[in-house]
Design a protein around this motif. Structure first.
Motif, PDB file in Angstrom:
ATOM      1  N   UNK A 603       6.416  10.874   3.037  1.00  0.00           N
ATOM      2  CA  UNK A 603       5.439   9.979   2.789  1.00  0.00           C
ATOM      3  C   UNK A 603       4.115  10.750   3.130  1.00  0.00           C
ATOM      4  N   UNK A 604       3.994  11.450   4.318  1.00  0.00           N
ATOM      5  CA  UNK A 604       2.811  12.355   4.430  1.00  0.00           C
ATOM      6  C   UNK A 604       2.433  13.219   3.158  1.00  0.00           C
ATOM      7  N   UNK A 605       3.353  13.639   2.371  1.00  0.00           N
ATOM      8  CA  UNK A 605       3.023  14.481   1.276  1.00  0.00           C
ATOM      9  C   UNK A 605       2.329  14.097   0.053  1.00  0.00           C
ATOM     10  N   UNK A 606       2.303  12.646   0.309  1.00  0.00           N
ATOM     11  CA  UNK A 606       1.462  12.020  -0.733  1.00  0.00           C
ATOM     12  C   UNK A 606      -0.023  11.632  -0.116  1.00  0.00           C
ATOM     13  N   UNK A 607      -1.039  12.433  -0.128  1.00  0.00           N
ATOM     14  CA  UNK A 607      -2.105  11.965   0.511  1.00  0.00           C
ATOM     15  C   UNK A 607      -3.074  11.420  -0.608  1.00  0.00           C
ATOM     16  N   UNK A 608      -3.716  10.434  -0.189  1.00  0.00           N
ATOM     17  CA  UNK A 608      -4.472   9.536  -1.385  1.00  0.00           C
ATOM     18  C   UNK A 608      -5.677  10.546  -1.864  1.00  0.00           C
ATOM     19  N   UNK A 609      -5.943  10.645  -3.251  1.00  0.00           N
ATOM     20  CA  UNK A 609      -7.120  11.436  -3.657  1.00  0.00           C
ATOM     21  C   UNK A 609      -8.201  10.788  -3.355  1.00  0.00           C
ATOM     22  N   UNK A 657       8.148  -9.083   6.587  1.00  0.00           N
ATOM     23  CA  UNK A 657       9.387  -8.940   6.092  1.00  0.00           C
ATOM     24  C   UNK A 657       9.844  -7.518   6.552  1.00  0.00           C
ATOM     25  N   UNK A 658      11.196  -7.365   7.151  1.00  0.00           N
ATOM     26  CA  UNK A 658      11.640  -6.025   7.514  1.00  0.00           C
ATOM     27  C   UNK A 658      12.356  -5.574   6.305  1.00  0.00           C
ATOM     28  N   UNK A 659      11.865  -4.614   5.692  1.00  0.00           N
ATOM     29  CA  UNK A 659      12.299  -3.785   4.441  1.00  0.00           C
ATOM     30  C   UNK A 659      12.544  -2.457   4.951  1.00  0.00           C
ATOM     31  N   UNK A 660      13.591  -1.954   4.534  1.00  0.00           N
ATOM     32  CA  UNK A 660      13.807  -0.360   4.622  1.00  0.00           C
ATOM     33  C   UNK A 660      12.766   0.200   3.891  1.00  0.00           C
ATOM     34  N   UNK A 661      12.372   1.429   4.124  1.00  0.00           N
ATOM     35  CA  UNK A 661      11.046   1.845   3.773  1.00  0.00           C
ATOM     36  C   UNK A 661      11.134   2.393   2.575  1.00  0.00           C
ATOM     37  N   UNK A 662      12.124   3.294   1.993  1.00  0.00           N
ATOM     38  CA  UNK A 662      12.172   4.206   0.808  1.00  0.00           C
ATOM     39  C   UNK A 662      10.779   4.995   0.613  1.00  0.00           C
ATOM     40  N   UNK A 663      11.233   6.169   0.065  1.00  0.00           N
ATOM     41  CA  UNK A 663      10.116   7.129  -0.179  1.00  0.00           C
ATOM     42  C   UNK A 663       9.168   6.631  -1.329  1.00  0.00           C
TER      43      UNK A 663
END
Length: 881
Positions: A603-609, A657-663
């Protein structure tokens, strides 16, 4: 009597001294005749100035005082500085000294001839007189030139400072009306470079109408303009509001034509896509042919003009408007009858004329000179570039907003599963539209899919990417993929789009060929999965180290069942749960916080533009996908790096809602997991993007608490709740775009659903037809009896012949009649055209002709073939069977 030359000079000076008034008048008359411009400035040139010089010179000659010891009159240097301030050329100042010297020498020489006839004496006296007078004039001129240059340099520094200040104060925003008003404000406010005086007493700014709307083509004649700014320098004097500003008071800034000239977005209640509201522009007008503004617009050249009672058509717009007799007359500026000087400067940038600025000065100010004209040109040139930048930005933003609005659903489709309310709000001026989107997709079996996503970045590129992803989601949803499988295939789509954007060559495409052939194409109805090793391959393609995606970095977990993914892959941790009555403890982010984690994660590899950027490189996106079934009241959800949904129960309890995160989408190689929950009727599901929580600069917990508080407030409808949420969490110009979707669940009761278990026996077909006929009679749908029996007969027959037990028939009475036949087989029926002598192959073709829609959806085990019937359907042409 002194027979010397000095004595003769003294006697002549004494004689003229007794007639000094006449000499002063003669010198003044000569100066007024030869240099009339000097006498326009009462504070710099008066009869007293002439008298002082005449008296000083005569006194020195009479008493034999060395002129080198003479002091200039006290007011002389002040007078020269004032002349420099008024823009009088230094050559005029020097000529005034020489003219005065000439008049006095003539009178002195005439006096010598009257006092003596000694030519030698007169010659000697004349020589000494000329030397003395010339020395006085030279020293006086030298001191005057020094004072003039000092004042001139100070004035030039001040004007350079003004130009620099104009660059800072004009064009602070990308709003056209604001920029033009900044030009008017700057020119009418006291400026340090002008000794705390304003450059003009009245300023108007008119822009060409076609330029306002982003048209680069040459405008048609006559030019139609709109007055966007008007300002007077008298801050305390009340002015009627200009057409641009719509406000009163000279000191008021014009929000002139409104933010971005009607291209700002208003968010009205009840609108799924908030529509653009056009703010009224100033009324159109033209300038009379041959007037200075018209000439400046036509030629691109500035003009300086002395009004002196000129008719006001040089100042005001012409009343008639071409090609529009019904158009209202143009507003006029406050009449400046006392203005005596004006500058007309066209606003030109990048080779195009955008409009014209007019500057006026009244009698309390000096008339404009050539230097003022040059200064006005410099200021107007900078303002024109700022206006052009704002114009281009406004046009680009309007295009992006139009694109975004066209890519979002204009209205939600009719369906019975949920009541929905949707909103999209673009970011403020500097960011513009982004890649946030929502969608509501009706599915088979009266179900509905709810989608909210967010593409990284802003601008047209992000909006276009959003449109492509939304289309991909609709295509994948149409084949009824489970949420986790849909996100898996959507992840492949994002990877391909990112590869295209990066301009990868054939080598990169070849490396992904095997994977693309297996998983990135159209997925099989059975819901295929990824091949082994996708994680390492995708990590390398995105520039991520493969080891960064290992279990040591991601924690522990298990893959979702039935997804076909490699075992041993792990899931990201998530912090979520039920909101307590006190401070909100749950975080909608996968890591519990939007801040970067100390350990590397996908998740940290996707930095907002950056805000307003137009990135065309790596594409990143997040998404949450939910499918709600009103028959079972169950909802299946999965997310890809997206913020957690919020659920409000009918009793008012709020849960995150408790959802698994997913990339996030675009990383590849990691699993997506789905969660199935069951809700009572009336449950509200809130899907949104992260811009909703981060809008006001508060932390995520505070934003989530505000969201929950707004959701639980009593409201007349979901539309009102939507508006309340946006009003509570968003400022007038949010820093990021926001998508919000609220859905209130409904249920289809037992009276609307009928189902039967069937045996795998051809005899069950007739019993199925009989059951259908009886149920349709109960529902009052006898007009569908024939169609329904034909369709059910074909579907049940196919299930018996080609499927596997158990076989089940279900009818759903919703907006249409839904017929579903389920079996345990995984073979997908295909529509084909039977040949003339074929005994079979016509069943599905008949179903396709009778039904409004039909299709197949696959479950973890088995499949369902379904068809929608409507009483309005006509019988097919049997010749095609």
């Amino acid at each position: 009597m002194d027979p010397t030359a000095d004595g003769l000079v003294s006697r002549v000076a004494r004689e003229l001294g007794s007639k000094a008034d006449e000499l002063i008048a003669e010198v003044e008359c000569c100066l007024r005749s030869e240099l009339p411009d000097l006498w326009e400035y009462s504070d710099a040139m008066t009869s007293e100035n002439v008298a002082q010089h005449v008296v000083v010179v005569l006194s020195a000659l009479e008493h034999g005082v060395d002129t080198r010891a003479l002091e200039q009159p006290i007011a002389e240097l002040t007078r020269v500085r004032r002349l420099a301030r008024h823009g009088v050329p230094v050559s005029v100042v020097l000529r005034a000294f020489r003219l005065g010297q000439g008049v006095m020498l003539d009178r002195l020489l005439e006096g010598m001839a009257r006092l003596t006839d000694d030519a030698t004496l007169i010659s000697e006296a004349a020589r000494r007189l000329i030397v003395t007078a010339t020395g006085y004039v030279d020293r006086t001129s030298e001191q005057g030139v020094m004072a003039y240059e000092e004042e001139r340099d100070r004035r030039l520094r001040g004007r350079l400072s003004m130009v620099n200040e104009a660059s800072v104060r004009i064009g602070t925003t990308l709003d056209i009306a604001r920029t033009t008003q900044e030009l008017a404000d700057f020119a009418t406010q006291p400026l340090a470079g002008l000794a705390d005086r304003s450059f003009a007493d009245l300023v108007t700014v008119d822009l060409i109408d076609s330029a306002l709307h982003g048209h680069d083509a040459p405008p048609e004649e006559p030019l139609v303009l709109r007055r966007l700014a008007l300002r007077t320098s008298a801050a305390s004097e009340e002015q009627p509001g200009s057409a641009a500003s719509g406000t009163s008071g000279a000191g008021s800034n014009a929000g002139s034509a409104g933010s971005e000239l009607g291209l700002g977005v208003a968010f009205g209640q009840g609108s799924a896509v908030d529509s653009a509201t056009t703010v009224a522009l100033p009324k159109p007008h033209t300038f009379p042919a041959g007037s200075l503004p018209a000439r400046a617009l036509a030629t691109g050249h500035p003009f300086r003009h002395r009004l002196d009672g000129e008719p006001p058509d040089l100042i005001h717009p012409d009343r008639p408007v071409p090609r529009g007799a019904s158009a209202p007359p143009a507003p006029s500026a406050p009449s400046p009858p006392s203005s005596h000087s004006m500058l007309v400067v066209p606003l030109r940038a990048r080779g195009a004329t955008l409009g014209v600025a007019q500057f006026f000065r009244g009698p309390a100010s000096d008339p404009f000179d050539d230097e003022d004209l040059l200064l006005a040109q410099e200021i107007a040139a900078r303002a024109a570039v700022a206006v052009d930048n704002a114009r281009r930005y406004t046009h680009a933003r309007a295009t992006a907003i139009s694109l975004q609005r066209s890519l979002l659903p204009s209205r939600t489709p009719p369906q019975s599963a949920v009541e929905v309310a949707c909103r999209y709000r673009p970011a403020g001026d500097r960011a513009g539209v982004g890649g946030d989107w929502y969608d509501v997709i009706p599915l088979s079996g009266a179900r509905v899919a709810l989608v909210v996503g967010d593409v990284v970045g802003h601008g047209i590129h992000a909006a276009a990417t959003m449109g492509r992803l939304r289309t991909a989601v609709r295509t994948l949803a149409d084949i009824d993929l489970p949420p986790d499988e849909l996100l898996t295939h959507l992840d492949d789509v994002v990877i391909r789009l990112s590869a295209e954007a990066e301009g990868e060559g054939e080598a990169g495409d070849t490396g992904a060929g095997a994977r693309a052939g297996d998983t990135a194409g159209a997925p099989s109805p059975g819901g295929g999965g990824r091949s082994e090793g996708a994680g390492a391959r995708t990590a390398a393609g995105r520039g991520l180290p493969a080891e960064s995606l290992g279990a040591a970095d991601l924690g522990s977990g298990s893959s979702a069942p039935g997804g076909g993914r490699a075992t041993g892959e792990t899931a990201l941790p998530v912090t979520s749960g039920t909101l307590p009555s006190g401070p909100v403890a749950a975080s909608p982010y996968p890591s519990g916080s939007p801040s970067p984690s100390p350990q590397p994660s996908p998740a940290s590899s996707l930095s907002p533009a950056p805000v307003g950027s137009e990135s065309v490189g790596v594409i990143g996106a997040t998404c949450v996908y939910a499918v709600y079934d009103p028959v079972s009241r169950s909802c299946t959800l999965a997310r890809a790096g997206h913020v957690l949904p919020v659920v409000v129960a009918p009793d008012g309890a709020v849960d995150v809602l408790d959802l698994p995160p997913g990339p996030p989408l675009g990383l590849g190689g990691l699993p997506f997991e789905a969660v199935e929950v069951e809700w009572p009727e009336g449950t509200v599901l809130a899907l949104y993007t992260d811009g909703l929580l981060e809008a006001r600069g508060h932390d995520i917990e505070e934003g989530l608490a505000r969201l929950c508080d707004a959701l639980v407030r009593p409201a007349a409808s979901l539309e009102v709740t939507c508006d309340a949420v946006l009003g509570s969490l968003l400022p007038a110009r949010p820093p990021d775009d926001v998508a919000l979707l609220l859905a209130r669940t409904r249920t289809l009761g037992a009276e609307q659903v009928a189902d039967w278990d069937l045996e795998a026996d051809p005899a069950a077909v007739s019993r199925a037809r009989a059951n259908v006929a009886r149920q349709l009679a109960v529902w009052g749908l006898e007009e569908l009896d024939f169609l329904a029996e034909l369709v059910v007969s074909e579907l049940v027959t196919n299930a018996i012949r080609y499927g596997r037990p158990p076989i089940r028939l279900r009818l759903i009475h919703d907006r249409t009649l839904l017929c579903e036949v389920s079996d345990a087989g995984s073979t997908t029926p295909h529509l084909r055209r039977a040949r003339v002598f074929d005994e079979g192959g016509r069943g599905l073709l008949l179903v396709a002709q009778l039904a409004e829609r039909w299709g197949t959806r696959h479950a973890r085990r088995g499949k369902t073939v379904w068809a929608e019937l409507n009483a309005s359907a006509a019988l097919p042409d049997m010749t095609i069977l």
